[in-house]
Design a protein around this motif. Structure first.
Motif, PDB file in Angstrom:
ATOM      1  N   THR A  99       2.983  -8.699   4.591  1.00  0.00           N
ATOM      2  CA  THR A  99       3.415  -9.930   3.934  1.00  0.00           C
ATOM      3  C   THR A  99       4.127  -9.556   2.642  1.00  0.00           C
ATOM      4  OG1 THR A  99       1.549 -11.150   4.854  1.00  0.00           O
ATOM      5  CG2 THR A  99       2.661 -12.126   2.950  1.00  0.00           C
ATOM      6  N   LEU A 100       5.347 -10.035   2.480  1.00  0.00           N
ATOM      7  CA  LEU A 100       6.138  -9.733   1.288  1.00  0.00           C
ATOM      8  C   LEU A 100       5.652 -10.562   0.099  1.00  0.00           C
ATOM      9  CD1 LEU A 100       9.683  -9.789   2.923  1.00  0.00           C
ATOM     10  CD2 LEU A 100       8.218  -7.797   2.494  1.00  0.00           C
ATOM     11  N   PRO A 101       5.587  -9.972  -1.096  1.00  0.00           N
ATOM     12  CA  PRO A 101       5.208 -10.756  -2.272  1.00  0.00           C
ATOM     13  C   PRO A 101       6.232 -11.840  -2.618  1.00  0.00           C
ATOM     14  CG  PRO A 101       5.365  -8.404  -2.829  1.00  0.00           C
ATOM     15  CD  PRO A 101       5.750  -8.561  -1.402  1.00  0.00           C
ATOM     16  N   ILE A 102       7.521 -11.585  -2.300  1.00  0.00           N
ATOM     17  CA  ILE A 102       8.578 -12.565  -2.559  1.00  0.00           C
ATOM     18  C   ILE A 102       9.319 -12.816  -1.250  1.00  0.00           C
ATOM     19  CG2 ILE A 102      10.758 -12.980  -3.766  1.00  0.00           C
ATOM     20  CD1 ILE A 102       9.715 -11.424  -6.083  1.00  0.00           C
ATOM     21  N   PRO A 157       1.876  -2.617  -8.870  1.00  0.00           N
ATOM     22  CA  PRO A 157       0.860  -2.588  -7.818  1.00  0.00           C
ATOM     23  C   PRO A 157      -0.561  -2.447  -8.373  1.00  0.00           C
ATOM     24  CG  PRO A 157       2.048  -0.503  -7.884  1.00  0.00           C
ATOM     25  CD  PRO A 157       2.699  -1.415  -8.874  1.00  0.00           C
ATOM     26  N   THR A 158      -1.448  -3.325  -7.927  1.00  0.00           N
ATOM     27  CA  THR A 158      -2.862  -3.271  -8.306  1.00  0.00           C
ATOM     28  C   THR A 158      -3.700  -3.618  -7.081  1.00  0.00           C
ATOM     29  OG1 THR A 158      -3.000  -5.616  -8.895  1.00  0.00           O
ATOM     30  CG2 THR A 158      -2.330  -4.092 -10.656  1.00  0.00           C
ATOM     31  N   ALA A 159      -4.999  -3.403  -7.178  1.00  0.00           N
ATOM     32  CA  ALA A 159      -5.908  -3.772  -6.081  1.00  0.00           C
ATOM     33  C   ALA A 159      -5.866  -5.284  -5.838  1.00  0.00           C
ATOM     34  CB  ALA A 159      -7.331  -3.316  -6.398  1.00  0.00           C
ATOM     35  N   GLU A 160      -5.711  -6.061  -6.901  1.00  0.00           N
ATOM     36  CA  GLU A 160      -5.709  -7.527  -6.782  1.00  0.00           C
ATOM     37  C   GLU A 160      -4.518  -8.050  -5.972  1.00  0.00           C
ATOM     38  OE1 GLU A 160      -6.188  -5.999  -9.880  1.00  0.00           O
ATOM     39  OE2 GLU A 160      -8.352  -6.191  -9.600  1.00  0.00           O
ATOM     40  N   ASN A 161      -3.371  -7.338  -5.986  1.00  0.00           N
ATOM     41  CA  ASN A 161      -2.205  -7.806  -5.230  1.00  0.00           C
ATOM     42  C   ASN A 161      -1.931  -6.916  -4.012  1.00  0.00           C
ATOM     43  OD1 ASN A 161      -0.730  -5.533  -6.179  1.00  0.00           O
ATOM     44  ND2 ASN A 161       0.024  -6.661  -7.934  1.00  0.00           N
ATOM     45  N   ASN A 162      -3.009  -6.255  -3.515  1.00  0.00           N
ATOM     46  CA  ASN A 162      -2.918  -5.399  -2.321  1.00  0.00           C
ATOM     47  C   ASN A 162      -1.903  -4.270  -2.496  1.00  0.00           C
ATOM     48  OD1 ASN A 162      -4.886  -6.774  -0.783  1.00  0.00           O
ATOM     49  ND2 ASN A 162      -3.380  -8.374  -0.346  1.00  0.00           N
ATOM     50  N   TYR A 163      -1.777  -3.772  -3.706  1.00  0.00           N
ATOM     51  CA  TYR A 163      -0.895  -2.641  -4.028  1.00  0.00           C
ATOM     52  C   TYR A 163       0.560  -2.906  -3.652  1.00  0.00           C
ATOM     53  CZ  TYR A 163      -5.280  -0.458  -5.039  1.00  0.00           C
ATOM     54  OH  TYR A 163      -6.507  -0.202  -5.575  1.00  0.00           O
ATOM     55  N   THR A 164       1.020  -4.134  -3.903  1.00  0.00           N
ATOM     56  CA  THR A 164       2.430  -4.469  -3.712  1.00  0.00           C
ATOM     57  C   THR A 164       3.099  -4.543  -5.085  1.00  0.00           C
ATOM     58  OG1 THR A 164       2.001  -6.854  -3.748  1.00  0.00           O
ATOM     59  CG2 THR A 164       2.024  -5.764  -1.581  1.00  0.00           C
ATOM     60  N   TRP A 165       4.385  -4.302  -5.107  1.00  0.00           N
ATOM     61  CA  TRP A 165       5.154  -4.378  -6.341  1.00  0.00           C
ATOM     62  C   TRP A 165       6.484  -5.066  -6.044  1.00  0.00           C
ATOM     63  CZ3 TRP A 165       9.940  -2.226  -6.116  1.00  0.00           C
ATOM     64  CH2 TRP A 165      10.161  -1.269  -5.129  1.00  0.00           C
ATOM     65  N   TYR A 166       7.136  -5.573  -7.079  1.00  0.00           N
ATOM     66  CA  TYR A 166       8.490  -6.114  -6.909  1.00  0.00           C
ATOM     67  C   TYR A 166       9.224  -6.142  -8.238  1.00  0.00           C
ATOM     68  CZ  TYR A 166       6.770 -10.647  -8.630  1.00  0.00           C
ATOM     69  OH  TYR A 166       6.224 -11.643  -9.385  1.00  0.00           O
ATOM     70  N   ARG A 167      10.553  -6.211  -8.114  1.00  0.00           N
ATOM     71  CA  ARG A 167      11.465  -6.472  -9.230  1.00  0.00           C
ATOM     72  C   ARG A 167      12.458  -7.513  -8.719  1.00  0.00           C
ATOM     73  NH1 ARG A 167      11.154  -0.730  -9.669  1.00  0.00           N
ATOM     74  NH2 ARG A 167      12.866  -0.584  -8.198  1.00  0.00           N
ATOM     75  N   ARG A 168      12.502  -8.669  -9.378  1.00  0.00           N
ATOM     76  CA  ARG A 168      13.453  -9.719  -9.009  1.00  0.00           C
ATOM     77  C   ARG A 168      14.484  -9.823 -10.122  1.00  0.00           C
ATOM     78  NH1 ARG A 168      13.783 -15.197  -9.748  1.00  0.00           N
ATOM     79  NH2 ARG A 168      11.678 -15.328 -10.575  1.00  0.00           N
ATOM     80  N   TYR A 169      15.755  -9.837  -9.714  1.00  0.00           N
ATOM     81  CA  TYR A 169      16.866  -9.860 -10.665  1.00  0.00           C
ATOM     82  C   TYR A 169      17.421 -11.270 -10.794  1.00  0.00           C
ATOM     83  CZ  TYR A 169      16.736  -4.797 -10.441  1.00  0.00           C
ATOM     84  OH  TYR A 169      16.327  -3.492 -10.511  1.00  0.00           O
ATOM     85  N   GLY A 226      19.218 -12.923  -7.909  1.00  0.00           N
ATOM     86  CA  GLY A 226      18.488 -13.208  -6.674  1.00  0.00           C
ATOM     87  C   GLY A 226      18.172 -11.948  -5.878  1.00  0.00           C
ATOM     88  N   TRP A 227      18.737 -10.815  -6.297  1.00  0.00           N
ATOM     89  CA  TRP A 227      18.425  -9.531  -5.647  1.00  0.00           C
ATOM     90  C   TRP A 227      16.960  -9.212  -5.910  1.00  0.00           C
ATOM     91  CZ3 TRP A 227      20.801  -6.471  -2.298  1.00  0.00           C
ATOM     92  CH2 TRP A 227      20.355  -5.169  -2.136  1.00  0.00           C
ATOM     93  N   VAL A 228      16.280  -8.675  -4.908  1.00  0.00           N
ATOM     94  CA  VAL A 228      14.879  -8.292  -5.087  1.00  0.00           C
ATOM     95  C   VAL A 228      14.625  -6.945  -4.431  1.00  0.00           C
ATOM     96  CG1 VAL A 228      14.015  -9.530  -3.049  1.00  0.00           C
ATOM     97  CG2 VAL A 228      12.482  -9.090  -4.944  1.00  0.00           C
ATOM     98  N   GLU A 229      13.810  -6.138  -5.089  1.00  0.00           N
ATOM     99  CA  GLU A 229      13.308  -4.885  -4.545  1.00  0.00           C
ATOM    100  C   GLU A 229      11.791  -5.026  -4.551  1.00  0.00           C
ATOM    101  OE1 GLU A 229      16.810  -2.478  -6.896  1.00  0.00           O
ATOM    102  OE2 GLU A 229      14.810  -2.658  -7.775  1.00  0.00           O
TER     103      GLU A 229
END
Length: 170
Positions: free
Chosen positions: A101-104, A72-84, A87-90
């Motif tokens: 709005t979801l990043p993925i 998460p950073t200011a540039e991505n509106n403090y969103t984070w993700y982990r994609r496996y 196809g699983w994503v958190e």
């Protein structure tokens, strides 16, 4: 003092018939591995251990690992993700917006959403959050403050922490 976390655990044989909750992590005591569950697959998906990755880099079919991530950073509106690899994503974030709005993008609308509000009030108000209008690309967050007089007030502009997990669109 440090805190101890203990996961549900069982043998490899016990895991083969166990269907864990969506996002549940369990320990396989036979193989000394962790397994991630999706609420449907018996045994879940075993996560790779560094000492079990073959020299050629080819993992067994039932192993999963992170292939992409975002902090998460200011540039991505403090969103984070982990994609496996499977196809699983958190993914998650913190937002004052109503429409998240979801990043993925998710595979369908049957993913799991956890939504909490962060509201500090001087008169013991309770902050309740829910969601609606779930789409593969996001959802709408509904938040209200309920005070001790059972009066509600709109709190949709207050910060909300959200986490989503499930399978992403391929």
């Amino acid at each position: 003092m440090s805190r101890q976390i203990q996961l549900r655990r069982g043998t490899a044989t016990e895991h083969e018939s166990f269907i864990g909750a969506v996002g549940e992590i369990t320990m396989d005591t036979t193989n000394q591995t962790l397994r991630v569950h999706d609420g449907e697959t018996p045994g879940g998906v075993a996560l790779a251990r560094a000492d079990t990755v073959p020299e050629d880099g080819q993992l067994p079919e039932n192993y999963d690992f992170v292939v992409a991530s975002q902090a998460p950073t200011a540039e991505n509106n403090y969103t984070w993700y982990r994609r496996y690899q499977s196809g699983w994503v958190e993914q998650g974030g913190n937002s004052k917006a109503i429409d998240i709005t979801l990043p993925i993008e998710m595979a369908d609308t049957k993913y799991h959403i956890q939504l909490t509000g962060t509201c500090v009030t001087a008169n013991n108000n309770v902050y309740l959050c829910g969601y609606r209008d779930v789409k593969t690309t996001g959802f709408s967050a509904q938040c209200n403050v309920v005070n001790s007089s059972n009066n509600t007030a709109n709190a949709n502009t207050s910060p909300k922490n959200w986490i989503v997990y499930g399978f992403c669109a391929q």
